[in-house]
Design a protein around this motif. Structure first.
Motif, short mmCIF file in Angstrom:
data_model
loop_
_atom_site.label_atom_id
_atom_site.label_comp_id
_atom_site.label_asym_id
_atom_site.label_seq_id
_atom_site.Cartn_x
_atom_site.Cartn_y
_atom_site.Cartn_z
N LEU A 81 0.73 -1.14 -0.04
CA LEU A 81 -0.06 0.05 0.02
C LEU A 81 0.88 1.21 -0.31
O LEU A 81 0.82 2.44 -0.86
N GLN A 82 1.86 1.27 0.86
CA GLN A 82 2.64 2.40 1.04
C GLN A 82 3.44 2.69 -0.25
O GLN A 82 4.05 3.76 -0.45
N THR A 83 4.10 1.81 -1.14
CA THR A 83 4.88 1.67 -1.97
C THR A 83 3.89 2.14 -3.57
O THR A 83 4.29 2.98 -3.97
N GLU A 84 2.86 1.39 -3.53
CA GLU A 84 1.92 1.71 -4.72
C GLU A 84 1.00 2.82 -4.59
O GLU A 84 0.54 3.40 -5.53
N MET A 85 0.45 3.11 -3.61
CA MET A 85 -0.32 4.37 -3.26
C MET A 85 -1.61 4.16 -4.10
O MET A 85 -1.97 5.02 -4.73
N ASP A 86 -2.15 2.83 -4.08
CA ASP A 86 -3.48 2.47 -4.48
C ASP A 86 -4.11 1.36 -4.05
O ASP A 86 -3.29 0.75 -3.14
N LEU A 87 -5.47 1.21 -4.37
CA LEU A 87 -6.02 0.12 -3.71
C LEU A 87 -5.74 -1.23 -4.42
O LEU A 87 -6.77 -2.22 -4.05
N THR A 88 -4.94 -1.25 -5.57
CA THR A 88 -5.06 -2.59 -6.30
C THR A 88 -5.04 -3.85 -5.26
O THR A 88 -5.69 -5.05 -5.62
N ILE A 89 -4.25 -3.72 -4.31
CA ILE A 89 -4.32 -5.04 -3.49
C ILE A 89 -5.53 -5.59 -2.88
O ILE A 89 -5.52 -6.86 -2.68
N LEU A 90 -6.46 -4.86 -2.73
CA LEU A 90 -7.95 -5.25 -2.56
C LEU A 90 -8.53 -6.00 -3.41
O LEU A 90 -9.42 -6.72 -3.31
N SER A 91 -7.96 -6.21 -4.78
CA SER A 91 -8.43 -7.30 -5.59
C SER A 91 -8.07 -8.52 -5.81
O SER A 91 -8.48 -9.18 -6.54
N VAL A 92 -6.84 -8.68 -5.03
CA VAL A 92 -6.54 -10.18 -4.80
C VAL A 92 -7.70 -11.12 -4.52
O VAL A 92 -8.38 -10.83 -3.53
N SER A 108 -8.10 8.63 -9.43
CA SER A 108 -7.61 9.21 -8.08
C SER A 108 -6.65 8.26 -7.53
O SER A 108 -6.46 7.02 -7.85
N CYS A 109 -5.70 8.83 -6.88
CA CYS A 109 -4.85 8.05 -6.00
C CYS A 109 -4.80 8.32 -4.40
O CYS A 109 -5.24 9.21 -4.22
N LEU A 110 -4.37 7.22 -3.79
CA LEU A 110 -4.29 7.68 -2.39
C LEU A 110 -3.46 8.66 -2.08
O LEU A 110 -2.35 8.94 -2.45
N GLN A 111 -3.81 9.50 -1.09
CA GLN A 111 -2.89 10.58 -0.61
C GLN A 111 -2.24 10.34 0.71
O GLN A 111 -1.16 10.76 0.94
N GLU A 112 -2.62 9.16 1.34
CA GLU A 112 -2.14 8.78 2.51
C GLU A 112 -2.70 7.13 2.74
O GLU A 112 -3.76 7.00 2.64
N VAL A 113 -1.79 6.61 3.51
CA VAL A 113 -2.21 5.14 4.01
C VAL A 113 -2.75 5.20 5.30
O VAL A 113 -1.75 5.61 5.99
N HIS A 114 -3.80 5.19 5.73
CA HIS A 114 -4.59 5.34 7.00
C HIS A 114 -4.59 3.96 7.89
O HIS A 114 -5.48 2.92 7.26
N ALA A 136 -19.33 0.24 -3.04
CA ALA A 136 -18.64 1.40 -2.62
C ALA A 136 -17.53 1.48 -3.87
O ALA A 136 -16.90 0.54 -4.13
N VAL A 137 -17.32 2.79 -3.94
CA VAL A 137 -16.24 3.25 -4.83
C VAL A 137 -15.06 3.95 -3.93
O VAL A 137 -15.73 4.87 -3.16
N ALA A 138 -13.86 3.76 -4.02
CA ALA A 138 -13.04 4.29 -3.01
C ALA A 138 -11.92 4.97 -3.61
O ALA A 138 -11.67 4.57 -4.92
N ARG A 139 -11.38 6.15 -3.01
CA ARG A 139 -10.23 6.71 -3.68
C ARG A 139 -9.16 5.86 -4.02
O ARG A 139 -8.78 5.17 -2.88
N GLY A 140 -8.43 5.86 -4.91
CA GLY A 140 -7.49 5.02 -5.24
C GLY A 140 -7.99 3.73 -5.93
O GLY A 140 -6.80 2.76 -5.90
N GLY A 141 -9.06 3.52 -6.00
CA GLY A 141 -9.49 2.21 -6.44
C GLY A 141 -9.74 2.27 -7.93
O GLY A 141 -10.69 2.85 -8.18
N LYS A 142 -9.26 0.95 -8.67
CA LYS A 142 -9.83 1.02 -9.94
C LYS A 142 -11.10 0.33 -10.08
O LYS A 142 -11.81 0.40 -11.10
N VAL A 143 -11.43 -0.21 -9.13
CA VAL A 143 -12.94 -1.25 -9.27
C VAL A 143 -13.61 -0.88 -8.07
O VAL A 143 -13.17 -0.51 -7.03
N PRO A 144 -15.05 -1.07 -8.14
CA PRO A 144 -15.86 -0.85 -6.72
C PRO A 144 -15.42 -2.18 -5.65
O PRO A 144 -15.09 -3.06 -6.29
N TYR A 145 -16.00 -2.09 -4.61
CA TYR A 145 -15.61 -3.13 -3.71
C TYR A 145 -16.93 -3.37 -3.07
O TYR A 145 -17.73 -2.42 -2.74
N VAL A 146 -17.30 -4.64 -2.64
CA VAL A 146 -18.40 -4.97 -1.80
C VAL A 146 -18.02 -5.38 -0.24
O VAL A 146 -16.94 -6.16 0.05
#
Length: 610
Positions: free
Chosen positions: A319-330, A381-387, A564-574
């Motif tokens: 997350l901190q390296t890529e600054m997007d939510l792609t990892i949530l699509s595994v 959009s891109c993540l501005q910070e990893v919370h 939901a659609v989140a900042r930094g996400g390429k796809v929606p999430y359930v």
């Protein structure tokens, strides 16, 4: 009890390892060896053994420096196979050369694996004990490899080979002869050997100066083996199991990339090889460390930490390296049970089910990369910070909750569908779920022309959902493909109805007659783009939302879950509400919002994934 393991002399460098000198003996003799320490810069020729441990409860005794050492039965058999009757063999095998009872030593030695395997003269691949089909399979491999060589010498292309090509027909038509079926069936059995699906072998075969499969009096070059299985797979020869050959294809690609100097980012690497297994779930990460593009602190080998802590550290690093939510699509564990203490947003890398990511079908001749998703649900959009909070167990995402799931269809478990091949008729696996999914989407009939929420026909929206919008074909071409799939769905209903005790020739005749009636001499071949696009359906289900959207999501989603659609996400999430926040159930495709149509920065709220 004394041990055969003297402490490694690190000299402050940590680069010492052991080589075993395998003493000569007859087949029935006890296995005897002695250990010698060596530095990575030592000028000693040795072979490295690549094998699977097998059943840890089944062990055999060997003599090591005069001490009794217990090793797995599979390693014991391999040592007997490698041993010479006349001379000492210099060999590296982790089950002997690493003190497996010393956790700290084990961790340090794992970090040297890259050098150990790349410095070896050869990597000897031991696939397990022989059976009556092994020799037949390896002889076929040799013949196929020679056919490939002749085919390529005359200008053939193995990446685009099929029997419509006269050159392919010339060189490979002999393998369509029923006389070859016994050998091809043996090769199918051979590809199911456990070794091909173990995570450690990815780097072992990638880094080898030379790799050979060893069996009785045959040593088969790894390159010959992989080109032969590629022909077996691409030509769709008798009994080919494409899912099993996929492991071999990934191993071939890993070696090609390593030799060309290509290295992947951490998430891409873990995603690509996630279906490869390991006895210790921590090795799903450690076993790939040597192949990463950059060194990561989270990958520092330490067998003293628990699995959940390691997987959380890896997820945080990504997350901190890529600054997007792609990892949530595994893809998530199918049954829902995951490692204790692992938050829902952290991938469970111990999950080895072979299911694709969403919309990654079109990746050419290279393996799909998780970053290949063609969607832009959050408008780029891109993540501005990893919370992170609660000791890195809760991840905060800024998201817009769009809708609620109102209806769900069944999950397509491709390994549990009924029989799909009836003589010359092959039913697409997704055809077995199509009728239920059509009902879930709200289609009343095949001629239903009601508009979808986007204004397009509802049938077109479902059609695009099934391929996750991953094809570049025209709407008219897709409609033709979809009508073929609908006919196959009718065949699937017939196949479900046929009693399991029906003789094969009777079932094949019934399906064949129905096939002729349904297609009436018309083509039953769907386009390549459409067929490959359907691959995203594995372990997924069609759903419909309260607002009338239809989508595609993973097996864990239920009615009442939110999209939901989140900042930094390429796809929606359930997501599903839970104590202390929300749990991530799946990424999803939702027809009509995949290009930022529903993303609104002013509506974002902080949601905590736990």
């Amino acid at each position: 009890m004394t041990s055969c393991y003297a402490p490694l002399n690190t000299n402050g460098q940590g680069t010492q390892f052991r080589i075993l000198h395998l003493l000569p003996g007859q087949p029935s003799d006890e296995v005897r060896c002695c250990l010698h320490q060596l530095g990575l810069d030592g000028n000693v020729s040795y072979d490295a053994l690549s094998y699977t441990w097998g059943d840890l409860k089944g062990t055999k005794e060997i003599s090591c420096d005069g001490h009794t050492l217990r090793v797995t039965t599979n390693l014991h058999t391999a040592l007997r196979r490698v041993r010479s009757t006349t001379e000492v063999k210099h060999l590296w095998a982790d089950g002997v050369c690493i003190n497996q009872q010393d956790v700290n030593e084990r961790g340090k030695q794992v970090q040297l694996m890259k050098s150990i395997f790349s410095n070896a003269k050869r990597v000897l691949i031991w696939l397990g004990e022989e059976d009556e089909t092994s020799h037949r399979a390896l002889e076929l491999i040799g013949d196929l490899a020679k056919s490939v060589d002749r085919f390529l010498a005359e200008g053939g292309d193995m990446d685009d080979v099929d029997f419509n090509d006269p050159l392919a027909e010339k060189h490979f038509s002999c393998y369509k002869n029923p006389e070859q079926f016994t050998r091809l069936a043996a090769l199918n059995t051979f590809t199911h050997r456990t070794w091909f699906a173990r995570v450690w072998v990815v780097q072992e075969v990638s880094m080898a100066a030379r790799a050979e499969i060893i069996y009785e009096d045959l040593n088969v070059d790894w390159e010959d083996f992989t080109v032969a299985t590629k022909a077996y797979d691409n030509l769709n020869l008798h009994m080919v199991d494409h899912e099993r050959v996929a492991y071999i294809s990934l191993l071939r690609r890993a070696r090609e990339e390593w030799l060309s100097g290509t290295h992947l980012e951490l998430l891409s690497l873990l995603f690509r090889y996630r279906a490869f297994g390991a006895t210790d779930p921590r090795d799903k990460v450690y076993g790939l460390d040597a192949l990463t593009l950059h060194k990561h602190e989270a990958l520092k080998v330490d067998y003293n930490i628990d699995v959940a802590t390691l997987y959380r550290a890896v997820a945080k690093d990504v997350l901190q390296t890529e600054m997007d939510l792609t990892i949530l699509s595994v893809p998530k564990r199918f049954a829902g049970d995951t490692i204790e203490g692992l938050p829902s947003w952290c991938p469970d890398w111990s999950f080895t089910r072979l299911c694709p990511g969403l919309g990654l079908a079109h990746s050419g001749n290279r393996p799909a990369d998780i970053h290949d998703m063609r969607y832009n649900a959050s408008g780029g959009s891109c993540l501005q910070e990893v919370h992170l909070r609660d000791n890195d167990t809760a991840l905060g995402i800024d998201a817009v909750v769009l809708d609620e799931i109102a209806a769900i269809g069944p999950v397509l478990m491709t390994d549990r569908v009924p029989r799909t091949v009836y003589g010359s008729v092959r039913i697409p696996k997704c055809a077995f779920a199509l009728a239920d999914w059509t009902a879930t989407a709200g289609l009343l009939s095949s001629t239903d022309s009601r508009p979808y929420v986007t204004g397009e026909p509802l049938a077109d929206a479902l059609m695009q959902t099934l391929v996750a919008q991953s094809t570049t074909e025209s709407t008219e071409a897709l409609r033709k493909d979809y009508s073929i799939l609908q006919n196959f769905a009718a065949l699937a209903r017939l196949a479900r109805w046929i009693p399991t005790f029906t003789p094969s020739f009777v079932a094949e005749s019934m399906v064949s007659v129905a096939h002729r009636r349904l297609f009436g001499g018309k083509s039953d071949t769907m386009s390549y783009d459409f067929r490959v696009g359907l691959s995203s359906l594995t372990d997924r289900r069609v759903f419909r939302t309260a607002k009338g959207y239809i989508g595609l999501a993973g097996a864990l989603v239920e009615v009442g879950d939110r999209v939901a659609v989140a900042r930094g996400g390429k796809v929606p999430y359930v997501l599903r509400e839970a104590e202390g926040g929300w749990t991530l159930k799946s990424d999803c495709y939702l027809r009509g919002i995949m290009n930022g149509e529903a993303y609104d920065e002013s509506q974002l709220e902080r949601l905590w994934l736990v």
